[in-house]
Motif scaffolding. Structure first.
Motif, PDB file in Angstrom:
ATOM      1  N   SER A 219      29.310  11.924  63.865  1.00  0.00           N
ATOM      2  CA  SER A 219      28.861  12.864  62.834  1.00  0.00           C
ATOM      3  C   SER A 219      28.898  12.306  61.423  1.00  0.00           C
ATOM      4  O   SER A 219      28.129  12.732  60.558  1.00  0.00           O
ATOM      5  CB  SER A 219      29.730  14.127  62.873  1.00  0.00           C
ATOM      6  OG  SER A 219      31.071  13.834  62.499  1.00  0.00           O
TER       7      SER A 219
ATOM      8  N   ILE B  25      23.696  17.676  64.329  1.00  0.00           N
ATOM      9  CA  ILE B  25      24.732  16.725  64.739  1.00  0.00           C
ATOM     10  C   ILE B  25      26.069  17.086  64.106  1.00  0.00           C
ATOM     11  O   ILE B  25      27.122  17.072  64.756  1.00  0.00           O
ATOM     12  CB  ILE B  25      24.313  15.292  64.352  1.00  0.00           C
ATOM     13  CG1 ILE B  25      23.038  14.900  65.099  1.00  0.00           C
ATOM     14  CG2 ILE B  25      25.439  14.301  64.645  1.00  0.00           C
ATOM     15  CD1 ILE B  25      22.410  13.614  64.598  1.00  0.00           C
ATOM     16  N   ILE B  26      26.037  17.422  62.826  1.00  0.00           N
ATOM     17  CA  ILE B  26      27.264  17.771  62.103  1.00  0.00           C
ATOM     18  C   ILE B  26      27.907  19.028  62.696  1.00  0.00           C
ATOM     19  O   ILE B  26      29.120  19.070  62.934  1.00  0.00           O
ATOM     20  CB  ILE B  26      26.944  17.992  60.602  1.00  0.00           C
ATOM     21  CG1 ILE B  26      26.474  16.684  59.966  1.00  0.00           C
ATOM     22  CG2 ILE B  26      28.167  18.525  59.868  1.00  0.00           C
ATOM     23  CD1 ILE B  26      25.859  16.869  58.584  1.00  0.00           C
TER      24      ILE B  26
ATOM     25  N   GLY C 299      25.906   6.746  66.277  1.00  0.00           N
ATOM     26  CA  GLY C 299      25.848   7.924  65.417  1.00  0.00           C
ATOM     27  C   GLY C 299      24.835   7.750  64.301  1.00  0.00           C
ATOM     28  O   GLY C 299      24.145   8.699  63.920  1.00  0.00           O
TER      29      GLY C 299
ATOM     30  N   SER D  55      32.080  23.389  60.604  1.00  0.00           N
ATOM     31  CA  SER D  55      30.940  23.594  61.496  1.00  0.00           C
ATOM     32  C   SER D  55      30.099  24.790  61.061  1.00  0.00           C
ATOM     33  O   SER D  55      28.867  24.722  61.006  1.00  0.00           O
ATOM     34  CB  SER D  55      31.438  23.790  62.938  1.00  0.00           C
ATOM     35  OG  SER D  55      30.364  23.968  63.827  1.00  0.00           O
TER      36      SER D  55
ATOM     37  N   SER E 175      28.244  24.249  57.684  1.00  0.00           N
ATOM     38  CA  SER E 175      27.140  23.304  57.866  1.00  0.00           C
ATOM     39  C   SER E 175      25.956  23.974  58.558  1.00  0.00           C
ATOM     40  O   SER E 175      24.802  23.588  58.355  1.00  0.00           O
ATOM     41  CB  SER E 175      27.602  22.096  58.684  1.00  0.00           C
ATOM     42  OG  SER E 175      28.648  21.407  58.018  1.00  0.00           O
TER      43      SER E 175
ATOM     44  N   LYS F 166      20.097  15.980  61.112  1.00  0.00           N
ATOM     45  CA  LYS F 166      21.492  15.669  60.783  1.00  0.00           C
ATOM     46  C   LYS F 166      22.369  16.920  60.807  1.00  0.00           C
ATOM     47  O   LYS F 166      23.537  16.868  61.178  1.00  0.00           O
ATOM     48  CB  LYS F 166      21.546  14.983  59.417  1.00  0.00           C
ATOM     49  CG  LYS F 166      20.779  13.665  59.379  1.00  0.00           C
ATOM     50  CD  LYS F 166      20.685  13.121  57.963  1.00  0.00           C
ATOM     51  CE  LYS F 166      19.911  11.808  57.952  1.00  0.00           C
ATOM     52  NZ  LYS F 166      18.501  11.966  58.400  1.00  0.00           N
TER      53      LYS F 166
ATOM     54  N   SER G 144      25.648  11.126  59.694  1.00  0.00           N
ATOM     55  CA  SER G 144      24.775  12.256  59.372  1.00  0.00           C
ATOM     56  C   SER G 144      25.253  12.990  58.125  1.00  0.00           C
ATOM     57  O   SER G 144      24.454  13.381  57.272  1.00  0.00           O
ATOM     58  CB  SER G 144      24.711  13.227  60.554  1.00  0.00           C
ATOM     59  OG  SER G 144      24.070  12.648  61.657  1.00  0.00           O
ATOM     60  N   ARG G 145      26.565  13.166  58.007  1.00  0.00           N
ATOM     61  CA  ARG G 145      27.093  13.889  56.857  1.00  0.00           C
ATOM     62  C   ARG G 145      26.861  13.115  55.567  1.00  0.00           C
ATOM     63  O   ARG G 145      26.581  13.707  54.525  1.00  0.00           O
ATOM     64  CB  ARG G 145      28.604  14.158  57.046  1.00  0.00           C
ATOM     65  CG  ARG G 145      29.193  14.949  55.892  1.00  0.00           C
ATOM     66  CD  ARG G 145      30.526  15.556  56.210  1.00  0.00           C
ATOM     67  NE  ARG G 145      30.450  16.699  57.101  1.00  0.00           N
ATOM     68  CZ  ARG G 145      29.988  17.883  56.771  1.00  0.00           C
ATOM     69  NH1 ARG G 145      29.520  18.093  55.547  1.00  0.00           N
ATOM     70  NH2 ARG G 145      29.963  18.864  57.633  1.00  0.00           N
TER      71      ARG G 145
ATOM     72  N   SER H  27      29.429  18.369  66.355  1.00  0.00           N
ATOM     73  CA  SER H  27      30.590  17.471  66.380  1.00  0.00           C
ATOM     74  C   SER H  27      31.834  18.140  65.820  1.00  0.00           C
ATOM     75  O   SER H  27      32.939  17.986  66.362  1.00  0.00           O
ATOM     76  CB  SER H  27      30.284  16.190  65.604  1.00  0.00           C
ATOM     77  OG  SER H  27      30.038  16.481  64.244  1.00  0.00           O
ATOM     78  N   HIS H  28      31.689  18.903  64.740  1.00  0.00           N
ATOM     79  CA  HIS H  28      32.855  19.586  64.167  1.00  0.00           C
ATOM     80  C   HIS H  28      33.346  20.702  65.079  1.00  0.00           C
ATOM     81  O   HIS H  28      34.556  20.967  65.155  1.00  0.00           O
ATOM     82  CB  HIS H  28      32.526  20.139  62.779  1.00  0.00           C
ATOM     83  CG  HIS H  28      32.424  19.066  61.727  1.00  0.00           C
ATOM     84  ND1 HIS H  28      33.197  17.937  61.743  1.00  0.00           N
ATOM     85  CD2 HIS H  28      31.630  18.962  60.636  1.00  0.00           C
ATOM     86  CE1 HIS H  28      32.902  17.178  60.708  1.00  0.00           C
ATOM     87  NE2 HIS H  28      31.945  17.780  60.022  1.00  0.00           N
TER      88      HIS H  28
END
Length: 409
Positions: free
Chosen positions: A118, A75-76, A63, A190, A193, A72, A121-122, A79-80
Protein backbone atom coordinates in the motif's frame (compact mmCIF):
# COMPACT_ATOMS: atom_id res chain seq x y z
CA UNK A 1 0.60 25.36 2.57
CA UNK A 2 -2.84 26.94 3.03
CA UNK A 3 -3.80 26.03 -0.56
CA UNK A 4 -2.96 22.38 0.11
CA UNK A 5 -5.34 22.15 3.05
CA UNK A 6 -8.08 23.78 0.99
CA UNK A 7 -8.12 20.61 -1.13
CA UNK A 8 -10.52 18.09 0.49
CA UNK A 9 -8.87 15.14 -1.22
CA UNK A 10 -5.38 16.15 -0.07
CA UNK A 11 -6.70 16.54 3.48
CA UNK A 12 -8.16 13.02 3.33
CA UNK A 13 -4.89 11.64 1.99
CA UNK A 14 -2.98 13.47 4.72
CA UNK A 15 -5.26 12.28 7.54
CA UNK A 16 -5.12 8.70 6.25
CA UNK A 17 -1.32 8.87 6.10
CA UNK A 18 -1.21 10.27 9.64
CA UNK A 19 -3.54 7.58 11.05
CA UNK A 20 -1.68 4.68 9.45
CA UNK A 21 1.73 6.07 10.38
CA UNK A 22 0.52 6.71 13.93
CA UNK A 23 -0.55 3.07 14.14
CA UNK A 24 2.80 1.88 12.81
CA UNK A 25 4.81 3.98 15.29
CA UNK A 26 2.66 2.90 18.21
CA UNK A 27 3.28 -0.68 17.12
CA UNK A 28 7.03 -0.06 17.14
CA UNK A 29 6.83 0.98 20.79
CA UNK A 30 4.45 -1.75 21.97
CA UNK A 31 6.24 -4.52 20.10
CA UNK A 32 9.70 -3.33 21.16
CA UNK A 33 8.88 -3.08 24.85
CA UNK A 34 7.02 -6.39 24.97
CA UNK A 35 9.56 -8.40 22.95
CA UNK A 36 12.49 -7.01 24.92
CA UNK A 37 10.64 -7.82 28.15
CA UNK A 38 10.22 -11.43 27.03
CA UNK A 39 13.91 -12.19 26.52
CA UNK A 40 15.96 -9.09 27.41
CA UNK A 41 17.77 -9.58 24.09
CA UNK A 42 18.68 -6.90 21.53
CA UNK A 43 18.91 -9.65 18.91
CA UNK A 44 15.25 -10.59 19.46
CA UNK A 45 14.36 -6.94 18.81
CA UNK A 46 16.23 -7.24 15.53
CA UNK A 47 14.40 -10.48 14.57
CA UNK A 48 11.01 -8.91 15.31
CA UNK A 49 11.98 -5.90 13.21
CA UNK A 50 13.18 -8.23 10.45
CA UNK A 51 9.80 -9.98 10.30
CA UNK A 52 8.03 -6.64 9.83
CA UNK A 53 10.42 -5.01 7.37
CA UNK A 54 11.74 -7.90 5.25
CA UNK A 55 8.42 -8.28 3.32
CA UNK A 56 8.96 -4.69 2.22
CA UNK A 57 12.03 -5.82 0.28
CA UNK A 58 10.08 -8.49 -1.64
CA UNK A 59 6.63 -6.89 -1.99
CA UNK A 60 7.31 -3.16 -2.36
CA UNK A 61 8.10 -3.35 -6.07
CA UNK A 62 4.97 -5.45 -6.78
CA UNK A 63 3.14 -2.81 -4.74
CA UNK A 64 4.60 -0.15 -7.01
CA UNK A 65 3.43 -2.05 -10.08
CA UNK A 66 -0.06 -2.26 -8.56
CA UNK A 67 0.04 1.50 -7.89
CA UNK A 68 0.90 2.22 -11.55
CA UNK A 69 -1.70 -0.21 -12.95
CA UNK A 70 -4.75 0.02 -10.67
CA UNK A 71 -6.65 2.67 -8.66
CA UNK A 72 -4.43 3.69 -5.76
CA UNK A 73 -7.37 4.50 -3.51
CA UNK A 74 -8.67 0.90 -3.61
CA UNK A 75 -5.24 -0.53 -2.79
CA UNK A 76 -4.90 1.78 0.21
CA UNK A 77 -8.38 1.00 1.58
CA UNK A 78 -8.02 -2.79 1.35
CA UNK A 79 -4.49 -2.99 2.77
CA UNK A 80 -5.31 -0.87 5.83
CA UNK A 81 -8.45 -2.91 6.48
CA UNK A 82 -6.37 -6.10 6.46
CA UNK A 83 -3.85 -4.55 8.84
CA UNK A 84 -6.68 -3.57 11.18
CA UNK A 85 -8.00 -7.14 11.37
CA UNK A 86 -4.54 -8.69 11.88
CA UNK A 87 -3.59 -6.19 14.59
CA UNK A 88 -6.87 -6.77 16.43
CA UNK A 89 -6.26 -10.54 16.44
CA UNK A 90 -2.75 -10.05 17.84
CA UNK A 91 -4.09 -7.71 20.52
CA UNK A 92 -6.66 -10.31 21.58
CA UNK A 93 -3.92 -12.97 21.78
CA UNK A 94 -1.92 -10.69 24.06
CA UNK A 95 -4.94 -9.92 26.27
CA UNK A 96 -5.73 -13.64 26.46
CA UNK A 97 -2.18 -14.37 27.66
CA UNK A 98 -1.74 -16.71 24.68
CA UNK A 99 1.03 -14.74 23.01
CA UNK A 100 4.35 -16.28 21.93
CA UNK A 101 7.41 -14.73 20.33
CA UNK A 102 6.57 -16.55 17.09
CA UNK A 103 3.28 -14.61 16.90
CA UNK A 104 5.21 -11.35 16.59
CA UNK A 105 7.16 -12.91 13.74
CA UNK A 106 4.10 -14.22 11.86
CA UNK A 107 1.93 -11.13 12.32
CA UNK A 108 4.94 -8.93 11.60
CA UNK A 109 5.30 -10.62 8.21
CA UNK A 110 1.60 -10.10 7.47
CA UNK A 111 1.56 -6.43 8.57
CA UNK A 112 4.77 -5.72 6.69
CA UNK A 113 3.42 -7.27 3.49
CA UNK A 114 0.20 -5.26 3.61
CA UNK A 115 2.16 -2.08 4.27
CA UNK A 116 4.57 -2.81 1.40
CA UNK A 117 1.69 -3.26 -1.04
CA UNK A 118 0.00 0.00 0.00
CA UNK A 119 2.82 2.45 0.70
CA UNK A 120 3.71 3.19 -2.96
CA UNK A 121 0.04 3.95 -3.66
CA UNK A 122 -0.25 6.27 -0.68
CA UNK A 123 2.83 8.24 -1.75
CA UNK A 124 2.07 8.22 -5.48
CA UNK A 125 -1.53 9.42 -5.07
CA UNK A 126 -0.41 12.88 -3.91
CA UNK A 127 0.22 14.31 -7.43
CA UNK A 128 -3.32 13.20 -8.36
CA UNK A 129 -4.95 15.37 -5.67
CA UNK A 130 -2.89 18.61 -5.84
CA UNK A 131 -2.06 21.15 -8.53
CA UNK A 132 1.19 20.77 -10.45
CA UNK A 133 2.75 23.85 -8.84
CA UNK A 134 1.99 22.45 -5.36
CA UNK A 135 3.44 18.97 -5.89
CA UNK A 136 6.81 19.53 -4.17
CA UNK A 137 5.19 21.13 -1.12
CA UNK A 138 2.40 18.54 -1.10
CA UNK A 139 4.87 15.66 -1.15
CA UNK A 140 6.94 17.24 1.62
CA UNK A 141 3.84 18.03 3.69
CA UNK A 142 2.56 14.49 3.30
CA UNK A 143 5.92 13.41 4.71
CA UNK A 144 5.31 15.54 7.79
CA UNK A 145 2.39 13.26 8.67
CA UNK A 146 4.93 10.46 9.07
CA UNK A 147 7.03 12.63 11.35
CA UNK A 148 4.07 13.89 13.39
CA UNK A 149 3.25 10.26 14.07
CA UNK A 150 6.71 9.90 15.60
CA UNK A 151 5.57 12.32 18.29
CA UNK A 152 2.00 11.26 18.94
CA UNK A 153 2.59 7.52 18.36
CA UNK A 154 5.41 6.89 20.85
CA UNK A 155 3.94 9.30 23.40
CA UNK A 156 0.50 7.70 23.25
CA UNK A 157 1.81 4.13 23.29
CA UNK A 158 4.50 4.68 25.92
CA UNK A 159 2.35 6.73 28.28
CA UNK A 160 -0.69 4.46 27.83
CA UNK A 161 1.42 1.42 28.69
CA UNK A 162 2.96 3.25 31.65
CA UNK A 163 -0.47 4.34 32.93
CA UNK A 164 -2.18 0.96 32.56
CA UNK A 165 0.81 -0.86 34.04
CA UNK A 166 0.89 1.72 36.88
CA UNK A 167 4.58 2.43 36.22
CA UNK A 168 5.48 -1.22 36.82
CA UNK A 169 6.55 -3.87 34.33
CA UNK A 170 5.09 -3.91 30.83
CA UNK A 171 2.25 -6.43 31.02
CA UNK A 172 -0.22 -8.14 28.69
CA UNK A 173 -3.11 -5.83 29.59
CA UNK A 174 -1.25 -2.63 28.75
CA UNK A 175 0.23 -3.87 25.48
CA UNK A 176 -3.01 -5.61 24.45
CA UNK A 177 -5.01 -2.40 24.87
CA UNK A 178 -2.45 -0.49 22.80
CA UNK A 179 -2.75 -3.07 20.02
CA UNK A 180 -6.53 -2.62 19.95
CA UNK A 181 -6.04 1.15 19.68
CA UNK A 182 -3.64 0.52 16.79
CA UNK A 183 -6.28 -1.63 15.07
CA UNK A 184 -8.74 1.25 15.42
CA UNK A 185 -6.28 3.65 13.76
CA UNK A 186 -5.77 1.30 10.81
CA UNK A 187 -9.57 1.14 10.47
CA UNK A 188 -9.77 4.95 10.49
CA UNK A 189 -7.07 5.14 7.78
CA UNK A 190 -9.06 2.70 5.65
CA UNK A 191 -12.38 4.52 6.10
CA UNK A 192 -11.01 8.03 5.50
CA UNK A 193 -9.19 6.82 2.37
CA UNK A 194 -12.50 5.41 1.11
CA UNK A 195 -13.86 8.98 0.95
CA UNK A 196 -11.14 10.19 -1.46
CA UNK A 197 -12.98 11.07 -4.68
CA UNK A 198 -9.97 10.68 -7.00
CA UNK A 199 -9.19 7.01 -7.71
CA UNK A 200 -5.58 7.78 -8.55
CA UNK A 201 -5.29 5.88 -11.83
CA UNK A 202 -2.59 6.88 -14.33
CA UNK A 203 -4.36 7.71 -17.60
CA UNK A 204 -1.71 6.24 -19.91
CA UNK A 205 -0.88 3.19 -17.79
CA UNK A 206 -1.06 0.08 -20.00
CA UNK A 207 -2.37 -3.02 -18.30
CA UNK A 208 -1.30 -5.17 -21.22
CA UNK A 209 2.42 -4.80 -20.58
CA UNK A 210 3.98 -7.75 -18.75
CA UNK A 211 5.11 -7.52 -15.15
CA UNK A 212 8.64 -8.27 -16.30
CA UNK A 213 8.55 -5.25 -18.59
CA UNK A 214 7.25 -3.10 -15.71
CA UNK A 215 10.24 -4.10 -13.58
CA UNK A 216 12.67 -3.63 -16.47
CA UNK A 217 11.32 -0.17 -17.24
CA UNK A 218 12.00 1.16 -13.76
CA UNK A 219 15.45 -0.53 -13.71
CA UNK A 220 16.35 1.20 -16.99
CA UNK A 221 15.13 4.51 -15.60
CA UNK A 222 17.32 4.20 -12.49
CA UNK A 223 20.33 3.18 -14.60
CA UNK A 224 20.08 6.22 -16.87
CA UNK A 225 18.88 8.72 -14.24
CA UNK A 226 21.93 8.82 -11.95
CA UNK A 227 20.55 11.47 -9.61
CA UNK A 228 17.51 9.28 -8.86
CA UNK A 229 19.72 6.22 -8.31
CA UNK A 230 21.88 8.25 -5.90
CA UNK A 231 18.83 9.47 -3.96
CA UNK A 232 17.58 5.87 -3.68
CA UNK A 233 20.97 4.74 -2.31
CA UNK A 234 21.02 7.61 0.19
CA UNK A 235 17.58 6.51 1.36
CA UNK A 236 18.68 2.87 1.67
CA UNK A 237 21.73 3.74 3.78
CA UNK A 238 19.68 6.15 5.90
CA UNK A 239 17.22 3.39 6.77
CA UNK A 240 19.95 0.81 7.35
CA UNK A 241 22.16 2.91 9.61
CA UNK A 242 20.44 6.19 10.50
CA UNK A 243 17.21 4.65 11.76
CA UNK A 244 18.96 2.00 13.85
CA UNK A 245 18.27 4.21 16.86
CA UNK A 246 14.52 3.54 16.51
CA UNK A 247 15.10 -0.22 16.55
CA UNK A 248 17.47 -0.37 19.51
CA UNK A 249 16.21 2.49 21.67
CA UNK A 250 14.36 0.11 24.07
CA UNK A 251 17.65 -1.62 24.86
CA UNK A 252 19.61 1.64 25.10
CA UNK A 253 16.96 3.21 27.32
CA UNK A 254 16.98 0.30 29.78
CA UNK A 255 20.61 -0.82 29.76
CA UNK A 256 22.45 2.50 29.36
CA UNK A 257 20.06 5.25 30.47
CA UNK A 258 18.22 3.04 33.03
CA UNK A 259 14.87 4.49 31.97
CA UNK A 260 11.33 3.12 32.14
CA UNK A 261 8.56 2.89 29.52
CA UNK A 262 7.75 6.54 30.25
CA UNK A 263 11.29 7.73 29.43
CA UNK A 264 11.30 5.53 26.34
CA UNK A 265 8.07 7.11 25.14
CA UNK A 266 9.43 10.60 25.83
CA UNK A 267 12.67 9.85 23.97
CA UNK A 268 10.73 8.70 20.92
CA UNK A 269 8.51 11.75 21.27
CA UNK A 270 11.58 13.98 21.27
CA UNK A 271 12.79 12.25 18.14
CA UNK A 272 9.39 12.86 16.59
CA UNK A 273 9.25 16.55 17.52
CA UNK A 274 12.63 17.03 15.90
CA UNK A 275 11.42 15.16 12.82
CA UNK A 276 8.33 17.36 12.51
CA UNK A 277 10.38 20.54 12.72
CA UNK A 278 12.89 19.15 10.23
CA UNK A 279 10.28 18.11 7.68
CA UNK A 280 8.38 21.40 8.01
CA UNK A 281 11.67 23.18 7.37
CA UNK A 282 11.74 21.45 3.97
CA UNK A 283 8.16 22.59 3.23
CA UNK A 284 9.02 26.19 4.12
CA UNK A 285 12.25 26.04 2.11
CA UNK A 286 10.62 24.75 -1.09
CA UNK A 287 12.54 27.38 -3.11
CA UNK A 288 15.89 26.52 -1.49
CA UNK A 289 18.78 26.30 -3.97
CA UNK A 290 21.35 23.48 -4.01
CA UNK A 291 18.93 21.04 -2.39
CA UNK A 292 21.21 18.09 -3.21
CA UNK A 293 24.17 19.57 -1.32
CA UNK A 294 21.90 20.36 1.62
CA UNK A 295 20.75 16.73 1.67
CA UNK A 296 24.33 15.44 1.79
CA UNK A 297 25.19 17.84 4.63
CA UNK A 298 22.12 16.83 6.61
CA UNK A 299 22.92 13.14 6.29
CA UNK A 300 26.56 13.65 7.39
CA UNK A 301 25.45 15.57 10.49
CA UNK A 302 22.81 12.89 11.18
CA UNK A 303 25.48 10.19 11.31
CA UNK A 304 27.79 12.28 13.49
CA UNK A 305 24.98 12.97 15.96
CA UNK A 306 24.17 9.26 16.16
CA UNK A 307 27.83 8.53 17.01
CA UNK A 308 27.60 11.10 19.82
CA UNK A 309 24.34 9.58 21.08
CA UNK A 310 26.02 6.19 21.47
CA UNK A 311 28.59 7.70 23.84
CA UNK A 312 26.14 9.38 26.23
CA UNK A 313 24.85 7.90 29.47
CA UNK A 314 23.06 11.04 30.72
CA UNK A 315 19.33 11.16 30.19
CA UNK A 316 19.19 14.93 29.67
CA UNK A 317 21.88 14.79 26.99
CA UNK A 318 20.12 11.84 25.34
CA UNK A 319 16.99 14.00 25.04
CA UNK A 320 18.97 16.85 23.46
CA UNK A 321 20.70 14.56 20.97
CA UNK A 322 17.45 12.72 20.22
CA UNK A 323 15.83 16.03 19.27
CA UNK A 324 18.79 16.94 17.05
CA UNK A 325 18.85 13.51 15.40
CA UNK A 326 15.10 13.73 14.81
CA UNK A 327 15.43 17.16 13.16
CA UNK A 328 18.27 16.05 10.91
CA UNK A 329 16.52 12.78 10.01
CA UNK A 330 13.17 14.48 9.34
CA UNK A 331 14.71 17.16 7.14
CA UNK A 332 16.94 14.69 5.26
CA UNK A 333 14.21 12.14 4.57
CA UNK A 334 11.61 14.75 3.56
CA UNK A 335 14.09 16.47 1.25
CA UNK A 336 15.20 13.13 -0.22
CA UNK A 337 11.64 11.95 -0.89
CA UNK A 338 10.58 15.28 -2.39
CA UNK A 339 13.64 15.45 -4.65
CA UNK A 340 13.12 11.83 -5.66
CA UNK A 341 9.50 12.30 -6.66
CA UNK A 342 10.19 15.58 -8.46
CA UNK A 343 12.60 13.78 -10.82
CA UNK A 344 10.20 10.94 -11.73
CA UNK A 345 7.42 10.74 -14.35
CA UNK A 346 3.91 10.20 -12.98
CA UNK A 347 3.51 6.84 -14.73
CA UNK A 348 6.67 5.56 -12.98
CA UNK A 349 6.05 7.16 -9.60
CA UNK A 350 4.45 4.13 -7.94
CA UNK A 351 7.30 1.82 -8.90
CA UNK A 352 10.04 4.30 -7.95
CA UNK A 353 8.39 4.96 -4.58
CA UNK A 354 8.25 1.21 -4.07
CA UNK A 355 12.06 1.25 -4.30
CA UNK A 356 12.01 3.78 -1.46
CA UNK A 357 9.82 1.40 0.52
CA UNK A 358 12.27 -1.40 -0.21
CA UNK A 359 14.94 0.85 1.30
CA UNK A 360 12.93 0.84 4.53
CA UNK A 361 12.90 -2.95 4.36
CA UNK A 362 16.71 -3.02 4.19
CA UNK A 363 16.89 -1.95 7.85
CA UNK A 364 17.11 -5.51 9.26
CA UNK A 365 20.16 -6.29 7.13
CA UNK A 366 22.06 -3.95 9.42
CA UNK A 367 19.84 -4.45 12.51
CA UNK A 368 20.67 -8.16 12.88
CA UNK A 369 24.49 -7.78 12.87
CA UNK A 370 24.19 -4.62 14.96
CA UNK A 371 21.98 -6.56 17.41
CA UNK A 372 24.64 -9.26 17.66
CA UNK A 373 27.28 -6.58 18.21
CA UNK A 374 25.11 -4.96 20.89
CA UNK A 375 24.63 -8.26 22.77
CA UNK A 376 28.37 -9.01 22.75
CA UNK A 377 29.99 -5.56 23.06
CA UNK A 378 27.26 -3.14 24.12
CA UNK A 379 24.34 -1.25 22.64
CA UNK A 380 26.19 2.07 23.03
CA UNK A 381 29.08 0.90 20.85
CA UNK A 382 26.72 -0.61 18.27
CA UNK A 383 24.82 2.68 17.84
CA UNK A 384 28.07 4.62 17.40
CA UNK A 385 29.22 2.16 14.75
CA UNK A 386 25.88 2.60 12.98
CA UNK A 387 26.33 6.38 12.88
CA UNK A 388 29.85 6.06 11.50
CA UNK A 389 28.63 3.72 8.76
CA UNK A 390 25.90 6.22 7.80
CA UNK A 391 28.57 8.86 7.16
CA UNK A 392 30.90 6.46 5.35
CA UNK A 393 28.26 5.18 2.92
CA UNK A 394 27.37 8.67 1.69
CA UNK A 395 30.48 8.70 -0.48
CA UNK A 396 29.36 5.44 -2.12
CA UNK A 397 25.85 6.76 -2.76
CA UNK A 398 27.03 10.05 -4.27
CA UNK A 399 30.44 9.54 -5.86
CA UNK A 400 30.13 5.80 -6.48
CA UNK A 401 27.40 6.32 -9.09
CA UNK A 402 28.80 9.59 -10.44
CA UNK A 403 25.88 11.69 -9.27
CA UNK A 404 27.85 14.40 -7.43
CA UNK A 405 27.58 16.88 -10.31
CA UNK A 406 23.82 16.38 -10.59
CA UNK A 407 23.25 16.75 -6.84
CA UNK A 408 25.37 19.91 -6.74
CA UNK A 409 22.92 21.72 -9.05
Amino acid sequence: MRDLFLSPNFVRVWIGTLASALAMNMQYVARGLFVFGLSNSSLDLAWALLAFTLPQVFFSLPGGVLADRFPKRSIIVVSHALNAVATMVLGLLILGNSIKFIHFILFGIFNGTALALSFPSRQAIVPHVVRKDLEFSGLALNGTALNISRVAGPALAGLLIYWIAAGDQVGELAVGVVYLVIAGLYSLASLISLTITVPGTVANASKKISLGRDFLEVAEFLFHKRVVFSLVLLSIFAYMFGHSLNAFLPAFNENVLHGTAREYGFLLTTLGIGSILGSFAVVWAADLRLKGLCLIGLQILWGASLVSFGFTSWMWLAFVLAGLIGWLAGAAMALNRSLLQSHVRTDLLGRVMSIDMMAHGMMPFSAVPLGMLADHVGIDFALSVSGALLVATIALAVFGVGAHRHLAK
